[in-house]
Write a protein that holds these residues in place. Structure first.
Motif, mmCIF file in Angstrom:
data_model
loop_
_atom_site.group_PDB
_atom_site.id
_atom_site.type_symbol
_atom_site.label_atom_id
_atom_site.label_comp_id
_atom_site.label_asym_id
_atom_site.label_seq_id
_atom_site.Cartn_x
_atom_site.Cartn_y
_atom_site.Cartn_z
ATOM 1 N N PHE A 234 10.617 -10.665 9.470
ATOM 2 C CA PHE A 234 10.306 -10.508 8.079
ATOM 3 C C PHE A 234 11.360 -9.326 6.668
ATOM 4 C CE2 PHE A 234 7.014 -9.851 11.026
ATOM 5 C CZ PHE A 234 6.145 -10.982 10.804
ATOM 6 N N THR A 235 11.598 -9.513 5.819
ATOM 7 C CA THR A 235 12.300 -9.423 4.504
ATOM 8 C C THR A 235 11.278 -9.797 3.251
ATOM 9 O OG1 THR A 235 13.709 -10.581 5.671
ATOM 10 C CG2 THR A 235 13.897 -9.804 3.174
ATOM 11 N N CYS A 236 11.635 -8.218 2.869
ATOM 12 C CA CYS A 236 10.631 -7.804 1.209
ATOM 13 C C CYS A 236 11.401 -7.080 0.885
ATOM 14 C CB CYS A 236 8.988 -6.822 1.984
ATOM 15 S SG CYS A 236 7.805 -8.054 2.724
ATOM 16 N N LYS A 237 12.220 -8.105 -0.952
ATOM 17 C CA LYS A 237 13.328 -7.583 -1.334
ATOM 18 C C LYS A 237 12.748 -7.656 -3.003
ATOM 19 C CE LYS A 237 16.697 -7.244 1.764
ATOM 20 N NZ LYS A 237 17.415 -5.725 1.653
ATOM 21 N N TYR B 179 0.970 -1.118 -0.094
ATOM 22 C CA TYR B 179 0.009 -0.295 0.333
ATOM 23 C C TYR B 179 0.922 1.359 -0.183
ATOM 24 C CZ TYR B 179 -4.561 -2.560 0.835
ATOM 25 O OH TYR B 179 -5.053 -3.473 0.468
ATOM 26 N N LYS B 180 2.683 1.354 0.643
ATOM 27 C CA LYS B 180 2.998 2.657 1.507
ATOM 28 C C LYS B 180 3.596 2.394 -0.643
ATOM 29 C CE LYS B 180 4.360 5.676 3.273
ATOM 30 N NZ LYS B 180 4.091 6.583 4.347
ATOM 31 N N ALA B 181 4.136 1.448 -1.081
ATOM 32 C CA ALA B 181 4.468 1.620 -2.176
ATOM 33 C C ALA B 181 3.988 2.109 -3.009
ATOM 34 C CB ALA B 181 5.656 -0.193 -2.680
ATOM 35 N N GLU B 182 2.368 1.509 -3.551
ATOM 36 C CA GLU B 182 1.881 1.869 -4.671
ATOM 37 C C GLU B 182 1.362 3.526 -4.367
ATOM 38 O OE1 GLU B 182 -2.361 0.608 -6.317
ATOM 39 O OE2 GLU B 182 -2.237 -0.464 -4.496
ATOM 40 N N THR B 183 1.432 4.153 -3.318
ATOM 41 C CA THR B 183 0.918 5.484 -2.750
ATOM 42 C C THR B 183 1.662 5.876 -3.955
ATOM 43 O OG1 THR B 183 2.075 5.681 -1.007
ATOM 44 C CG2 THR B 183 -0.306 5.168 -0.767
ATOM 45 N N HIS B 184 3.432 5.662 -3.727
ATOM 46 C CA HIS B 184 4.742 6.096 -4.810
ATOM 47 C C HIS B 184 5.003 5.659 -6.006
ATOM 48 C CE1 HIS B 184 5.006 7.747 -0.355
ATOM 49 N NE2 HIS B 184 6.025 8.367 -0.651
ATOM 50 N N LEU B 185 4.039 5.048 -6.464
ATOM 51 C CA LEU B 185 4.372 4.230 -7.974
ATOM 52 C C LEU B 185 4.746 3.920 -7.909
ATOM 53 C CD1 LEU B 185 2.906 7.281 -10.342
ATOM 54 C CD2 LEU B 185 1.902 5.170 -9.366
ATOM 55 N N TYR B 186 5.372 3.234 -6.603
ATOM 56 C CA TYR B 186 7.149 2.140 -6.356
ATOM 57 C C TYR B 186 8.638 2.604 -7.021
ATOM 58 C CZ TYR B 186 3.316 -1.540 -5.579
ATOM 59 O OH TYR B 186 2.275 -2.315 -5.285
ATOM 60 N N GLN B 187 8.258 3.403 -6.812
ATOM 61 C CA GLN B 187 9.375 4.440 -7.178
ATOM 62 C C GLN B 187 10.015 4.472 -5.432
ATOM 63 O OE1 GLN B 187 10.537 6.044 -10.225
ATOM 64 N NE2 GLN B 187 8.775 4.422 -10.346
ATOM 65 N N ASN B 188 10.103 4.169 -4.453
ATOM 66 C CA ASN B 188 10.354 3.895 -3.500
ATOM 67 C C ASN B 188 9.414 3.354 -2.372
ATOM 68 O OD1 ASN B 188 12.088 6.460 -2.939
ATOM 69 N ND2 ASN B 188 10.254 7.547 -3.371
ATOM 70 N N TYR B 189 10.121 2.752 -0.906
ATOM 71 C CA TYR B 189 9.305 1.238 -0.525
ATOM 72 C C TYR B 189 9.169 0.065 -1.255
ATOM 73 C CZ TYR B 189 7.788 5.681 2.121
ATOM 74 O OH TYR B 189 8.400 7.334 2.558
ATOM 75 N N THR B 190 10.359 -0.446 -1.636
ATOM 76 C CA THR B 190 10.026 -1.585 -1.829
ATOM 77 C C THR B 190 10.884 -2.590 -1.173
ATOM 78 O OG1 THR B 190 12.141 -0.721 -3.695
ATOM 79 C CG2 THR B 190 9.716 -1.074 -4.620
ATOM 80 N N ASP B 191 11.336 -2.147 -0.286
ATOM 81 C CA ASP B 191 11.786 -3.020 0.770
ATOM 82 C C ASP B 191 11.242 -2.698 2.071
ATOM 83 O OD1 ASP B 191 14.038 -3.718 2.474
ATOM 84 O OD2 ASP B 191 15.579 -3.727 1.030
ATOM 85 N N LEU B 192 11.421 -3.565 3.047
ATOM 86 C CA LEU B 192 10.580 -3.769 4.216
ATOM 87 C C LEU B 192 11.688 -2.394 5.179
ATOM 88 C CD1 LEU B 192 9.089 -6.693 6.080
ATOM 89 C CD2 LEU B 192 8.058 -4.354 5.774
#
Length: 578
Positions: A121-124, A69-82
């Motif tokens: 938790f890891t999201c890469k 949700y957070k990444a989508e608000t920034h069009l996945y330019q940011n917040y692609t990692d926990l």
């Protein structure tokens, strides 16, 4: 005298029968006293273990959803990692804390002492290689004080991986490509429904050196096996040929006096880009458009052939769109049936030239279950016909106990397989090899097979599971589906029960086995059940209202019991009901 003797014999037999019945009754009573607490204790351990896996999956689903949700608000330019948004983990911690408390309250009489380590938790999702993963891990410890049981420890890991596969075809507006989805232990994920997959198409604005994402419409998703999905999406931004025609029309509309160079030459270059693309040379068309057409309309380029007052911003944006269509970069955001979200970003590429090694196809082990002292034959086809059509020069395999393939430095050091026809001299070869129980470890063994072609390209690994079975090996004896229906007032509803029977290799039913399965077809959901003393457990599908026939499919994909191994053979059955 003879009558009295007969009466004596009959009386004796009656007394013996009564004594035998009393003995059996007492024996059954003693067995019941001893058996029930042990069964309840073992079932509790298994239920806690498997509920912890489900709880960790739910926690990862929550954390990955918050990050998405957070990444989508920034069009996945940011917040692609926990690491960019650690607050997303808070919900996961809360879910596991609640699970811990609920579990302790569920077993008050057993005196369960349960601890869970702080989960990781890891999201890469930020790499550019077309790969991304979401992962969670934790350790649990269980003591049952009422039974004097202490020291049970287990590491739990949940994972979801996404890989952007090869480009199948594109016209710029509609694109088809392969998407690979895999969960923990390398198990394939699928089929995924269309609403679970979102595709973002990247447009590179070269004027401002900025990349931005355009959400597409996913028009179809088709599962083709082994976790691979054929995904088709539409950008709704026009196709390449139509956009090139629009570019040519807009350039033609620029007055002749606004040019400082040849307008006709520029129009011919645009036509050349189009013909090159239509000839199937997509990357050559991209190169021509980027290096020969765009600079002539870019005021910052020394090759610009229009006057400074000529507005070309819209033309440059159109060119950048076409360039992005010719070499598509996309971001995939997908969610599995557990609710876990994963994202991957990369370029969609076709296979060009002989740059890939051979495929391994139709790999098989006969038998796949080996007893001590036994052996098996493994066979496969090495096929390079679609990857450059070079000659097969080597096929080798490695035996491991891990779900990760051998690393590249080990290539060439595996166990060679023998060509069936006696020599490796074609682009497609059948090969085989023999293995014996002495090469294997008890339980599951992974045979990683790959091949090399005459250009030196090693192909991707294919993997076989071969199991060395002993007396403690579990197997799925049977899976049966039965349809049911009932009425609520005048409305009919239907459901299906799946009955699974687990035995050892000798056919003896095994109690206390944790069986995991999932529904598919027109219903969905996954469940875990514990087998009873007859080795059986039952699963109920979600209900469907009405009289229309629907497809119910149930798959058993995991079987576990402490101190036992599973032969790894899954089971699937389908019923159309009513």
């Amino acid at each position: 005298m003879e009558g009295r003797g007969q009466i004596l014999i009959v009386s004796t037999l009656i007394i013996m029968a009564m004594l035998l019945a009393t003995s059996l009754l007492l024996s059954g009573t003693v067995m019941l006293r001893l058996k029930l607490p042990e069964s309840k204790f073992r079932s509790a351990i298994l239920e806690i273990t498997y509920s912890s896996r489900s709880a960790l999956a739910i926690a990862l689903a929550d954390a990955s959803k918050r990050l998405s949700y957070k990444a989508e608000t920034h069009l996945y330019q940011n917040y692609t990692d926990l690491d960019d948004y650690p607050e997303a983990e808070a919900g996961g911690y809360e879910i596991l804390d609640k699970w811990l408390l609920d579990t302790l309250e569920r077993y008050p009489a057993l005196g369960v002492v349960l601890n869970i380590s702080e989960p990781s938790f890891t999201c890469k999702w930020g790499g550019i290689d077309g790969r991304g993963y979401s992962k969670a891990g934790a350790s649990i410890s269980i003591d049952v004080t009422s039974e004097g049981f202490r020291g049970f420890r287990q590491r739990i890991e949940i994972e979801l991986n996404a890989t952007v596969g090869r480009l199948i075809e594109t016209d710029g507006e509609e694109t088809a490509f392969e998407l690979l989805m895999v969960r923990e232990r390398g198990n394939p994920v699928g089929p995924l429904e269309r609403p679970l997959i979102n595709i973002y198409f990247e447009i590179y604005d070269r004027t401002n050196d900025h990349r931005y994402m355009n959400k597409t419409s996913v028009t179809s998703v088709r599962y083709i096996g082994d976790g691979r999905h054929l995904v088709v999406y539409s950008t709704q931004l026009g196709n390449i040929t139509g956009n090139l025609d629009e570019l040519r029309a807009e350039v033609s509309a620029i007055p002749e006096e606004n040019f400082t160079g040849s307008k006709e030459e520029l129009l011919n270059l645009i036509d050349d880009v189009k013909s090159t693309y239509l000839d199937g040379k997509r990357l050559d068309a991209w190169s021509k458009l980027l290096s020969e057409v765009r600079p002539r309309l870019d005021h910052s380029s020394p090759l610009c052939i229009v006057t400074p007052e000529t507005e070309t911003g819209g033309l440059l944006r159109l060119i950048d769109l076409i360039l992005s269509q010719l070499r598509p970069w996309i971001r995939v955001v997908a969610r599995d049936n557990r609710g876990i979200t994963v994202s991957a970003y990369g370029e969609l590429k076709e296979l060009e030239g002989d740059i890939l090694g051979p495929y391994i196809k139709r790999a098989a082990a006969d038998p796949s279950l080996i007893t001590p002292g036994g052996e098996a034959t493994i066979s496969c086809m090495a096929d390079d016909r679609w990857n450059g059509n070079s000659t097969i020069t080597s096929v080798e395999y490695f035996i491991t106990n891990t779900t990760s393939p051998p690393s590249q430095p080990l290539y060439g050091s595996g166990i060679e397989m023998t060509p069936v026809d006696g020599s490796l001299n074609e682009s497609m070869e059948w090969v085989e090899a023999s293995i014996n129980s002495g090469q294997l470890s008890p339980g599951v063994n992974y045979l990683w097979i790959h091949a090399q072609d005459s250009e030196g390209n090693w192909g991707e690994f294919d993997v076989l599971e071969v199991r060395l079975i002993e007396g403690s090996t579990l197997r799925i004896e049977s899976l049966e589906l039965v349809g049911h229906y009932d009425y609520w007032w005048f409305w009919r509803y239907n459901w299906v029960t799946a009955t699974v029977t687990i035995t050892d290799v000798y056919g003896n039913p095994i109690e206390g086995v944790a069986v995991h399965g999932y529904w598919s077809g027109d219903v969905s959901g996954e469940e875990e059940r514990i087998t009873d003393e007859y080795g059986r457990c039952t699963f109920n599908s979600p209900i469907i209202w009405g009289w229309t026939p629907h497809t119910y499919t149930f798959t058993v994909d995991n079987v576990e019991k402490d101190g036992h191994t599973w032969d790894g053979v899954t089971a699937t059955k389908t019923i159309v009901y009513p």
